[in-house]
Enzyme design. Sequence first.
Site, mmCIF file in Angstrom:
data_model
loop_
_atom_site.group_PDB
_atom_site.id
_atom_site.type_symbol
_atom_site.label_atom_id
_atom_site.label_comp_id
_atom_site.label_asym_id
_atom_site.label_seq_id
_atom_site.Cartn_x
_atom_site.Cartn_y
_atom_site.Cartn_z
ATOM 1 N N CYS A 1 14.438 -41.004 48.401
ATOM 2 C CA CYS A 1 14.595 -42.167 47.521
ATOM 3 C C CYS A 1 14.738 -41.762 46.065
ATOM 4 O O CYS A 1 14.867 -42.629 45.204
ATOM 5 C CB CYS A 1 13.404 -43.115 47.622
ATOM 6 S SG CYS A 1 12.480 -43.068 49.124
ATOM 7 N N ASP B 1 12.303 -40.590 44.337
ATOM 8 C CA ASP B 1 11.032 -41.017 43.742
ATOM 9 C C ASP B 1 10.246 -39.810 43.238
ATOM 10 O O ASP B 1 10.311 -38.727 43.814
ATOM 11 C CB ASP B 1 10.143 -41.716 44.785
ATOM 12 C CG ASP B 1 10.631 -43.119 45.098
ATOM 13 O OD1 ASP B 1 11.617 -43.552 44.491
ATOM 14 O OD2 ASP B 1 10.002 -43.764 45.953
ATOM 15 N N CYS C 1 10.125 -47.177 44.027
ATOM 16 C CA CYS C 1 10.219 -48.592 44.397
ATOM 17 C C CYS C 1 8.857 -49.268 44.241
ATOM 18 O O CYS C 1 7.843 -48.619 43.985
ATOM 19 C CB CYS C 1 10.684 -48.721 45.838
ATOM 20 S SG CYS C 1 9.482 -48.112 47.019
ATOM 21 N N CYS D 1 6.133 -44.431 51.661
ATOM 22 C CA CYS D 1 5.592 -44.550 50.295
ATOM 23 C C CYS D 1 4.088 -44.273 50.292
ATOM 24 O O CYS D 1 3.563 -43.662 49.358
ATOM 25 C CB CYS D 1 5.837 -45.945 49.733
ATOM 26 S SG CYS D 1 7.577 -46.379 49.624
#
Lengths: 187, 126
Positions: free
Chosen positions: B37, B39, B62, B105
């Site tokens: 992602c 991230d 996110c 996540c």
Amino acid sequence: MVAVNPSSSDGGGSYFDLLGLPETFALDGAALEAAYLARSKDAHPDRFAQAPAAERVAALQRARTLNEAYKTLKKPVPRAEYLLARHGVTIGDHERLDDAAFLMEILELREELAAARVAGKLDDVGRLEAAMKQRHRGLVDQLAPAFAAAERGDAAALATIKRALIELRYVGRYLEECAASLDDADA
Amino acid sequence: MAYSDKVIEHYENPKNVGTLGKDEDDVGTGLVGAPACGDVMRLQIRVKDGVITDAKFKTFGCGSAIASSSLATEMIKGMTIEQAGTIKNTQIVEELNLPPVKIHCSVLAEDAIKAAIEDYKKKHAR
């Protein structure tokens, strides 16, 4: 994000097969365009308006797959991700990037961008975006030679490609943030 | 993507956003990245007599990644580093009602806690 699922909707054949093109990163853009247009014409739903329902559905599915194939192969980054997946290498959800220096740099650049965004300093956002776009180009430029090596059978080149694509995800995410920051300002 | 109320609560009002001095002796820093992602998550702990007295995070990702790290810092404050080291991502999933596509996540947050503890221990192994 590009969904990398080489055999999702084309019954196992690759997008290259579907378009009758050689499976290579060094794809001829004009040939891609021509193959896509020719096949799309054949699969166009209008040609099947009077056909039995099953044929209409099949044509629609074919048109959709062709669009997907074209979109995936047209631009270098999705094409590279797709080809890498064809080599069995993917970037999974649970993958970790074990590179503290790179992560730290990205974190700091994100902080800088967030600060510029909050302060409404569009010049700073623009400067950060320009620098990141240059980095994007540099990474994309690595792909062609690395794929050339991989296609000659150099398996180590796949790791180079994967690494470049991972950095491109961070860079891509960053550029999205830049665009969003500039959109704020327009609103 | 429909986020649960708890995710939105942590996302809109994240707890413990910030930075601790990474070179300070009583601070452990965990820096982890999820390339799928794009991230990046940094989670830091301050430790006194084996107990986590403060925790801060900075996450670019996110809503679920931000909420997971916010909750993680809340959970570990007051714990011993041994207790914090046993936290499982499933606790975060349950607390935040994360959907299956966002479970990774919570795993990132668990990894960040472990990395911070690891960093702290490394500083004190000498």
